[in-house]
Write a protein that holds these residues in place. Structure first.
Motif, PDB file in Angstrom:
ATOM      1  N   VAL A  52      72.488  27.852  76.243  1.00 46.42           N
ATOM      2  CA  VAL A  52      70.970  27.582  76.311  1.00 46.42           C
ATOM      3  C   VAL A  52      70.803  26.470  77.430  1.00 46.42           C
ATOM      4  O   VAL A  52      69.930  26.396  78.204  1.00 46.42           O
ATOM      5  N   LEU A  53      71.584  25.489  77.552  1.00 56.00           N
ATOM      6  CA  LEU A  53      71.636  24.549  78.560  1.00 56.00           C
ATOM      7  C   LEU A  53      71.577  25.037  79.917  1.00 56.00           C
ATOM      8  O   LEU A  53      70.927  24.699  80.919  1.00 56.00           O
ATOM      9  N   GLU A  54      72.634  26.000  80.167  1.00 54.57           N
ATOM     10  CA  GLU A  54      72.911  26.554  81.310  1.00 54.57           C
ATOM     11  C   GLU A  54      71.571  27.677  81.774  1.00 54.57           C
ATOM     12  O   GLU A  54      71.426  27.874  82.896  1.00 54.57           O
ATOM     13  N   ALA A  55      70.960  27.953  80.640  1.00 54.40           N
ATOM     14  CA  ALA A  55      69.824  28.903  80.977  1.00 54.40           C
ATOM     15  C   ALA A  55      68.693  28.092  81.480  1.00 54.40           C
ATOM     16  O   ALA A  55      67.494  28.941  82.072  1.00 54.40           O
ATOM     17  N   LEU A  56      68.619  27.044  81.358  1.00 52.30           N
ATOM     18  CA  LEU A  56      67.368  25.959  81.944  1.00 52.30           C
ATOM     19  C   LEU A  56      67.491  26.021  83.444  1.00 52.30           C
ATOM     20  O   LEU A  56      68.599  25.925  84.085  1.00 52.30           O
ATOM     21  N   SER A  57      66.497  26.318  84.333  1.00 48.28           N
ATOM     22  CA  SER A  57      66.353  26.121  85.680  1.00 48.28           C
ATOM     23  C   SER A  57      66.396  24.727  86.176  1.00 48.28           C
ATOM     24  O   SER A  57      65.823  23.602  85.654  1.00 48.28           O
ATOM     25  N   ALA A  58      67.019  24.465  87.316  1.00 46.60           N
ATOM     26  CA  ALA A  58      67.179  23.178  87.767  1.00 46.60           C
ATOM     27  C   ALA A  58      65.785  22.741  88.540  1.00 46.60           C
ATOM     28  O   ALA A  58      65.599  21.785  88.784  1.00 46.60           O
ATOM     29  N   ARG A  59      64.780  23.657  88.535  1.00 45.28           N
ATOM     30  CA  ARG A  59      63.476  23.412  89.417  1.00 45.28           C
ATOM     31  C   ARG A  59      62.491  24.006  88.505  1.00 45.28           C
ATOM     32  O   ARG A  59      62.218  25.149  88.243  1.00 45.28           O
ATOM     33  N   GLY A  60      61.457  23.092  87.953  1.00 40.00           N
ATOM     34  CA  GLY A  60      60.351  23.478  87.214  1.00 40.00           C
ATOM     35  C   GLY A  60      60.573  23.821  85.734  1.00 40.00           C
ATOM     36  O   GLY A  60      59.710  23.807  84.819  1.00 40.00           O
ATOM     37  N   GLU A  87      62.496  21.120  80.534  1.00 39.20           N
ATOM     38  CA  GLU A  87      63.401  20.943  81.658  1.00 39.20           C
ATOM     39  C   GLU A  87      64.616  20.038  81.675  1.00 39.20           C
ATOM     40  O   GLU A  87      64.389  19.322  80.606  1.00 39.20           O
ATOM     41  N   LEU A  88      65.095  20.072  82.628  1.00 38.77           N
ATOM     42  CA  LEU A  88      66.550  19.305  82.576  1.00 38.77           C
ATOM     43  C   LEU A  88      66.013  17.830  82.767  1.00 38.77           C
ATOM     44  O   LEU A  88      65.143  17.674  83.642  1.00 38.77           O
ATOM     45  N   VAL A  89      66.845  16.885  82.225  1.00 38.10           N
ATOM     46  CA  VAL A  89      66.516  15.243  82.505  1.00 38.10           C
ATOM     47  C   VAL A  89      67.125  15.173  83.965  1.00 38.10           C
ATOM     48  O   VAL A  89      68.268  15.470  84.261  1.00 38.10           O
ATOM     49  N   ARG A  98      75.668  16.339  87.693  1.00 41.56           N
ATOM     50  CA  ARG A  98      75.639  17.664  88.067  1.00 41.56           C
ATOM     51  C   ARG A  98      74.676  18.337  87.100  1.00 41.56           C
ATOM     52  O   ARG A  98      74.106  17.390  86.335  1.00 41.56           O
ATOM     53  N   ARG A  99      74.399  19.502  87.494  1.00 43.20           N
ATOM     54  CA  ARG A  99      73.219  20.086  86.815  1.00 43.20           C
ATOM     55  C   ARG A  99      73.527  20.287  85.275  1.00 43.20           C
ATOM     56  O   ARG A  99      74.442  20.627  84.656  1.00 43.20           O
ATOM     57  N   GLY A 100      72.737  19.805  84.321  1.00 44.03           N
ATOM     58  CA  GLY A 100      72.708  19.759  82.877  1.00 44.03           C
ATOM     59  C   GLY A 100      73.303  18.465  82.527  1.00 44.03           C
ATOM     60  O   GLY A 100      73.454  18.282  81.090  1.00 44.03           O
ATOM     61  N   ASP A 101      73.945  17.527  83.368  1.00 46.93           N
ATOM     62  CA  ASP A 101      74.415  16.347  82.788  1.00 46.93           C
ATOM     63  C   ASP A 101      73.402  15.416  82.333  1.00 46.93           C
ATOM     64  O   ASP A 101      72.191  15.304  83.282  1.00 46.93           O
ATOM     65  N   PRO A 102      73.475  14.729  81.332  1.00 47.02           N
ATOM     66  CA  PRO A 102      72.438  13.597  80.912  1.00 47.02           C
ATOM     67  C   PRO A 102      72.436  12.506  81.874  1.00 47.02           C
ATOM     68  O   PRO A 102      73.623  12.409  82.358  1.00 47.02           O
ATOM     69  N   PRO A 103      71.247  11.678  82.043  1.00 48.72           N
ATOM     70  CA  PRO A 103      71.866  10.435  82.514  1.00 48.72           C
ATOM     71  C   PRO A 103      72.427   9.402  81.872  1.00 48.72           C
ATOM     72  O   PRO A 103      72.733   9.680  80.637  1.00 48.72           O
ATOM     73  N   ASN A 104      73.098   8.507  82.464  1.00 47.65           N
ATOM     74  CA  ASN A 104      73.926   7.572  81.987  1.00 47.65           C
ATOM     75  C   ASN A 104      73.146   6.570  80.935  1.00 47.65           C
ATOM     76  O   ASN A 104      72.902   5.559  81.682  1.00 47.65           O
ATOM     77  N   ARG A 105      72.882   6.599  79.860  1.00 46.59           N
ATOM     78  CA  ARG A 105      71.935   6.029  78.934  1.00 46.59           C
ATOM     79  C   ARG A 105      72.647   5.426  77.780  1.00 46.59           C
ATOM     80  O   ARG A 105      72.088   5.363  76.728  1.00 46.59           O
TER      81      ARG A 105
END
Length: 481
Positions: free
Chosen positions: A406-414, A453-455, A465-472
């Motif tokens: 499911v995470l990989e299915a999200l587009s990096a743009r929009g 959308e991806l964070v 990288r694509r799909g990685d969450p921010p370091n929070r």
């Protein structure tokens, strides 16, 4: 004849085996170094030696079956009256072996065969014209031995090594490393040793680290790191005290407060190379320095090669750090292979000639190692395992397969709406929605109306990288639960 002086050179060695000398025994300092312990003679009729050190059986030449019976008529004249047996090694045998280390070159297999058949006392007499010549000995060889024998004084050699805080150990002594017997007829006649530790016990858990003298900075760093790491794990680091890799390995072990042994191609009182005089003295104080050659002997090119067989046999494995195709370190490694020891190599750049010999070794029977943990795993006991090597673990690696799709299915743009996510991930809308909410809780995605959308990374340059969450902080904690 009076007993020879322990510190002088007034008596020639052949006279040491005459009847009057045997009745008096070695005197002074010469007797003080006749072994600090040893195993009893292996004959069935000999019980364990007591502190009284009994006299050998009548008619026996050299104690112990490993030396064989003396040839007829070549035993020690008059028996061994007045000379106590020191745990299987008599004073006559110790003096004979000490004299032989000055008379013959190390690793001479013909000498080894004669020694095994005749015993050291009879062999000394035979090589110096006092007895029947050894089988196969040529006239030229006997003449050369006679020249070398003139003026030799093993009592003075033993006294000298004692004054330097050392000793001479022989096969039959408790401190003799049994693994050297694997060399067969090339086994050392004896070993001259400086240092307070017991050689046999140290050698039981030892590893050789050898390599190029003109090593690179990389090779010196690796050797020092190996020396430190092995010492910290309780291994004794053995090398040849040469420039380059040898010296770096010794220094690494010493820096860690560990144990190290230097095997020299000279006498133990002749530091070679001279630039390592301070290092060798430090090893003699904190570790052990040993050699086959007697005190005062200088190295020659063949002696370096012959020295390597002792390093290979003494240790449980040999690590080669940088070596060209023609290298004494490869001689050590190949001899270790022949003896059934572990052989290891540290790889280097394929463009470096200093690593070419190691790489060739690794194409054969050697095992590639990169640090002390891998060396200890190969030559150590059960449980000495190196840590598992793997790449860094990122948060997305902990997702279950469906959530990861499911995470990989999200587009990096929009981003995407729910139906697009379900279609791309191969799940139903309800399943996709549940997974998206899970990813939202973990900080991987955000919801904007009907779109997911991806964070965005906190910083474009932080390597996310694509799909990685921010370091929070706590997002990974929830995922690990």
């Amino acid at each position: 004849m009076s007993a020879p002086s322990a510190g002088g050179r007034g008596a020639a060695v052949p006279a040491l085996f005459s009847d009057p000398w045997q009745g008096q025994g070695a005197s002074g300092e010469g007797r003080g170094v006749t072994g600090e312990g040893g195993r009893g003679a292996p004959d069935a009729g000999h019980g364990p030696p007591g502190e009284g050190q009994g006299v050998p059986d009548a008619g026996r030449g050299v104690p112990g079956e490993e030396y064989g019976a003396l040839d007829a008529g070549e035993g020690v004249p008059g028996g061994a009256q007045g000379l106590p047996e020191r745990h299987g090694v008599t004073d006559e045998e110790r003096l004979a072996r000490a004299a032989l280390t000055r008379l013959v070159e190390p690793g001479d297999q013909a000498v080894g065969r004669w020694l095994r058949r005749m015993g050291p006392v009879a062999l000394w007499r035979a090589l110096t014209g006092k007895g029947k010549p050894p089988p196969g000995a040529t006239g030229d060889r006997l003449a050369g031995c006679a020249l070398r024998a003139a003026g030799l004084d093993p009592v003075a050699d033993l006294a000298l090594i004692a004054r330097r805080g050392g000793r001479f150990i022989c096969p039959g002594d408790l401190d003799w490393p049994g693994q050297l017997d694997d060399l067969g007829d090339a086994r050392p006649v004896g070993l001259w040793v400086r240092g307070p530790a017991g050689l046999r016990m140290w050698a039981l858990r030892s590893v050789a680290v050898v390599g190029a003298r003109a090593c690179s900075d990389y090779g010196a760093h690796v050797a020092a790191t190996l020396g430190t790491g092995l010492a910290e794990r309780g291994w004794v680091v053995v090398s040849g005290a040469a420039h380059g890799v040898d010296g770096a390995a010794h220094r690494g072990a010493l820096a860690a407060g560990g144990a190290t042994i230097a095997v020299l191609a000279s006498g133990v009182d002749i530091p070679y190379p001279r630039g390592h005089a301070e290092l060798i003295e430090r090893i003699a104080e904190q570790g052990l320095v040993l050699a086959e050659l007697p005190p005062g002997t200088h190295p020659t090119r063949p002696r370096f090669v012959l020295r390597n067989r002792v390093i290979a046999a003494l240790t449980r494995g040999t690590v080669v750090v940088e070596a060209q195709f023609r290298s004494g370190s490869l001689v050590t490694a190949r001899r270790a292979q022949q003896l059934g020891r572990s052989t290891m190599g540290v790889p280097g750049p394929v463009t470096s000639g200093l690593s070419a010999g190691v790489h060739e070794l690794l194409r054969g029977e050697a095992v590639l190692v990169t640090d002390a943990a891998e060396v200890a795993e190969l030559i150590g006991g059960i449980g000495d395992l190196a840590p598992e090597r793997r790449g860094p673990l990122v948060e997305r690696d902990l997702l279950d397969p469906v959530t990861a799709r499911v995470l990989e299915a999200l587009s990096a743009r929009g981003g995407n709406d729910l139906r697009e996510v379900a279609r791309e991930s191969g799940t139903g809308c309800d399943e996709a929605l549940g997974r998206l909410h899970e990813l939202l809780a973990l900080g991987f995605v955000e919801r904007h109306g009907d779109r997911w959308e991806l964070v965005r990374p906190v910083s474009p340059g932080d390597g996310a990288r694509r799909g990685d969450p921010p370091n929070r902080g706590n997002r990974v904690k929830g995922l690990r639960r």
